[in-house]
Design an enzyme around this catalytic site. Structure first.
Site, PDB file in Angstrom:
ATOM      1  N   HIS C  15      18.429   3.251 -39.957  1.00 53.37           N
ATOM      2  CA  HIS C  15      18.993   4.783 -40.189  1.00 53.37           C
ATOM      3  C   HIS C  15      18.131   5.447 -41.113  1.00 53.37           C
ATOM      4  O   HIS C  15      16.953   4.731 -41.413  1.00 53.37           O
ATOM      5  CB  HIS C  15      20.269   4.497 -41.065  1.00 53.37           C
ATOM      6  CG  HIS C  15      20.115   4.346 -42.814  1.00 53.37           C
ATOM      7  ND1 HIS C  15      20.842   4.653 -43.689  1.00 53.37           N
ATOM      8  CD2 HIS C  15      19.378   3.692 -43.379  1.00 53.37           C
ATOM      9  CE1 HIS C  15      20.466   4.613 -44.832  1.00 53.37           C
ATOM     10  NE2 HIS C  15      19.562   3.636 -44.738  1.00 53.37           N
ATOM     11  N   CYS C  34      13.360   6.669 -48.000  1.00 49.44           N
ATOM     12  CA  CYS C  34      14.642   6.675 -47.497  1.00 49.44           C
ATOM     13  C   CYS C  34      14.709   7.596 -46.039  1.00 49.44           C
ATOM     14  O   CYS C  34      15.452   7.394 -45.070  1.00 49.44           O
ATOM     15  CB  CYS C  34      16.005   6.813 -48.090  1.00 49.44           C
ATOM     16  SG  CYS C  34      16.151   5.432 -49.146  1.00 49.44           S
ATOM     17  N   HIS C  40      14.278   2.841 -41.260  1.00 49.23           N
ATOM     18  CA  HIS C  40      14.282   1.561 -41.751  1.00 49.23           C
ATOM     19  C   HIS C  40      15.818   0.931 -41.613  1.00 49.23           C
ATOM     20  O   HIS C  40      16.530   1.626 -40.848  1.00 49.23           O
ATOM     21  CB  HIS C  40      13.945   1.452 -43.340  1.00 49.23           C
ATOM     22  CG  HIS C  40      14.970   2.343 -44.243  1.00 49.23           C
ATOM     23  ND1 HIS C  40      15.114   3.623 -44.264  1.00 49.23           N
ATOM     24  CD2 HIS C  40      15.945   1.892 -44.828  1.00 49.23           C
ATOM     25  CE1 HIS C  40      16.154   4.090 -44.956  1.00 49.23           C
ATOM     26  NE2 HIS C  40      16.587   3.017 -45.503  1.00 49.23           N
ATOM     27  N   HIS C  42      19.133  -1.904 -42.650  1.00 54.19           N
ATOM     28  CA  HIS C  42      19.751  -2.953 -43.687  1.00 54.19           C
ATOM     29  C   HIS C  42      20.808  -3.805 -43.131  1.00 54.19           C
ATOM     30  O   HIS C  42      21.123  -3.702 -41.831  1.00 54.19           O
ATOM     31  CB  HIS C  42      20.775  -2.019 -44.406  1.00 54.19           C
ATOM     32  CG  HIS C  42      19.930  -1.046 -45.261  1.00 54.19           C
ATOM     33  ND1 HIS C  42      19.156  -1.250 -46.631  1.00 54.19           N
ATOM     34  CD2 HIS C  42      20.014   0.472 -45.216  1.00 54.19           C
ATOM     35  CE1 HIS C  42      18.804  -0.230 -47.021  1.00 54.19           C
ATOM     36  NE2 HIS C  42      19.337   0.638 -46.407  1.00 54.19           N
ATOM     37  N   ASP C  80      26.901  -2.191 -34.941  1.00 51.40           N
ATOM     38  CA  ASP C  80      25.770  -3.309 -35.262  1.00 51.40           C
ATOM     39  C   ASP C  80      25.022  -3.218 -34.263  1.00 51.40           C
ATOM     40  O   ASP C  80      24.699  -2.968 -32.996  1.00 51.40           O
ATOM     41  CB  ASP C  80      26.693  -4.751 -34.853  1.00 51.40           C
ATOM     42  CG  ASP C  80      25.768  -5.982 -35.209  1.00 51.40           C
ATOM     43  OD1 ASP C  80      25.059  -5.954 -36.266  1.00 51.40           O
ATOM     44  OD2 ASP C  80      25.836  -6.985 -34.440  1.00 51.40           O
ATOM     45  N   HIS C  81      23.707  -3.406 -34.614  1.00 52.61           N
ATOM     46  CA  HIS C  81      22.162  -3.510 -34.037  1.00 52.61           C
ATOM     47  C   HIS C  81      22.016  -2.158 -33.362  1.00 52.61           C
ATOM     48  O   HIS C  81      21.746  -2.104 -32.314  1.00 52.61           O
ATOM     49  CB  HIS C  81      22.327  -4.508 -32.793  1.00 52.61           C
ATOM     50  CG  HIS C  81      21.842  -5.910 -33.469  1.00 52.61           C
ATOM     51  ND1 HIS C  81      22.703  -6.750 -34.208  1.00 52.61           N
ATOM     52  CD2 HIS C  81      20.513  -6.778 -33.316  1.00 52.61           C
ATOM     53  CE1 HIS C  81      22.037  -7.793 -34.669  1.00 52.61           C
ATOM     54  NE2 HIS C  81      20.897  -7.718 -34.165  1.00 52.61           N
ATOM     55  N   GLU C 125      24.956  -1.766 -49.143  1.00 53.90           N
ATOM     56  CA  GLU C 125      23.862  -1.327 -48.234  1.00 53.90           C
ATOM     57  C   GLU C 125      22.627  -2.348 -48.542  1.00 53.90           C
ATOM     58  O   GLU C 125      22.018  -2.629 -47.717  1.00 53.90           O
ATOM     59  CB  GLU C 125      23.536   0.003 -48.742  1.00 53.90           C
ATOM     60  CG  GLU C 125      22.428   0.860 -47.943  1.00 53.90           C
ATOM     61  CD  GLU C 125      22.195   2.188 -48.110  1.00 53.90           C
ATOM     62  OE1 GLU C 125      22.669   2.978 -47.240  1.00 53.90           O
ATOM     63  OE2 GLU C 125      21.571   2.295 -49.097  1.00 53.90           O
TER      64      GLU C 125
END
Lengths: 136, 136, 136, 136, 136, 136
Positions: C15, C34, C40, C42, C80-81, C125
């Protein structure tokens, strides 16, 4: 240039510590409350470690999806939500201590992992007790 | 009398697994959802381990403040909140698997650590997947 | 006699924090690293909490297998992913801060959970930053 | 067929880092806020690892109850809720760095563990700093 | 639509439990080894929780960078690597139990957090003992 | 000025999920592998939370040594290394789901805790499943 890749898994099982060659009294003395004939149980936390060369095309030592599936088929499906003493053939005559469970897991996985790869097993029985075995 | 000192750190980064010599279809087959061209990401948890003799005057193998600063300068500032494939030079042509990231970290830190000290890297990509590399 | 049952899950995603109504310069000032346009990522750790009466026949507030499957279908398969900004419709115009992600997850799960049950979301996060939202 | 069994324990103690051969100024430069003459403290997390053959009758490398009691008597009762510099004889003249504490623990436990067993100590001083020592 | 944002931090400190109005004997009876006049210490793990509306432009309840810096300035710099009894003014006459430390932290942070935000403190003294305080 | 003090403990036990009013087939359908008649087991992680005023002389809401001993006597000695269905009277006719175990623990501790104190129970059955109950 060898790297170790590690995959965590878990299974929940009942067991008791018991040597069938001993009297119940001796079992109670040596194994204490772990010898309870009604069983107790644990959330076993497993780490499977595989060491080898990085494959230049994939950047993988071993595809973690394959390792994850192997652990599911060979270990989790055999041990999870089972009574180790009653339902897992390896422990019909072998005391299911953390040490022996780690050796059994290693023996079950070793033939399924490439011969050029080293295998090591870490098994947490509780958050304070754990064992490691690498076949040596 | 050698002791290993270990320092934990972390960085959050985006990446995708991708081999530029392959078709997109083959990348998708081999790397699955990890090949997503829009990237995904991780909280990478890093442990840097340094082994050597205890210095008799300080009681230190290596001053942890120095090691902490070294990890910040050499690794965290280069990798944290970055897209590994797009923004980190080492991964322009190298697939950023956990294995390869650990090797790159080892190679970046090795020249900065005293020659009489051994260096090992542990890198968690997720809470269930991690790798270790010690340069051998 | 109300009990809260909690189920943990996780997803790995890329994100960036970004307000499309602002200049890039203002985004960089407010969101710092950010706001990196290359993204980047998480390992998001999610806890879904459901509070209600224990059913006298099952001893369950809610069958955890059903809750696990619901989280997989509604949240993990969607997030996810993935790149949250690029691939998750809810974040096309909503900044994917931890706060907003928690609200989106709550909104996605609320219609799937019985009306007599309270719902709360906790989302890590990073290991040091997390948020909670219960719909109030 | 050697297995390593590991037992975790902890103790809470005060300490300061200090070399009595140095001036206060030099202590402050080298050890920073760790040299604070009023002391600071830690929750030390200890893992004691013992490697050896599995005993065929018990399935144990070493009875964990015995190991647990040994750690309590030899380490926890000596170190827990103590000021290491002021109250633990080994640190009257030895700087209580994590490295030195690990060596002292190893030296205290080594004579109490069977000669056919290998001993290793891991000591977390904080969640981010830890050391390991195996007597070599 | 209120969300709680939480930030973790830590500090390492020495302390002893002691009521100056009591005899040493009574302190020893009530506080046990925690009353040791030579002090002991802990790695205190702190979570600061702030609840409020999500700001529509940022998606933040409170900028976590600001909260992180506030905790560093107001708490970590005052408490870290200190002897709480000897060096922190609030505990000159107040017994530094986990309960009292949490209240002191809340009182120090409350004036620095916006009035429209609720504040709660969680403090781990050990991995098994922790307290929470929200000002009520 | 009310603070909540929390104490963690654990016990390892075997159990199965089972409703004696149902056929085995229905138990198998509803509870899946958790209905295994040979039992399975868990490392249960318990947090007992007690909320009340800080006593001005001690700085305690409740002496944690007393709370620790109470948990040992009332819960750990009754449940640890036991088969919950077979050996714990409360579960002779009550299905030992995590929900019901939490309620039983609350009911056992409530009469032993001062009436001016609130009591809440958190129980982890696995690392991913946990429940909370506060008597309401």
């Amino acid at each position: 240039m060898k790297v170790t890749v590690n995959r965590k898994a878990h299974f929940n099982a009942a067991h008791r510590l018991y040597n069938a060659d001993w009297t119940d009294a001796r079992n109670a003395i040596v194994f204490g409350k772990c010898a309870n004939p009604h069983y107790h149980g644990h959330n076993y936390e497993l780490t499977v470690s595989v060491k080898g060369e990085i494959h230049p095309e994939t950047g993988f030592v071993m595809d973690m999806k394959i390792l994850k599936n192997l652990i599911e088929t060979e270990i989790e499906e055999q041990f999870d939500h089972k009574n180790l003493n009653e339902e897992v053939p390896e422990f019909k005559t072998l005391n299911p201590t953390a040490e022996n469970i780690a050796v059994v897991i290693w023996n079950k996985l070793r033939p399924k992992i490439g011969k050029n790869l080293d295998l090591s097993i870490t098994l947490f029985e509780t958050q304070r007790n754990f064992v490691t075995y690498d076949g040596e």
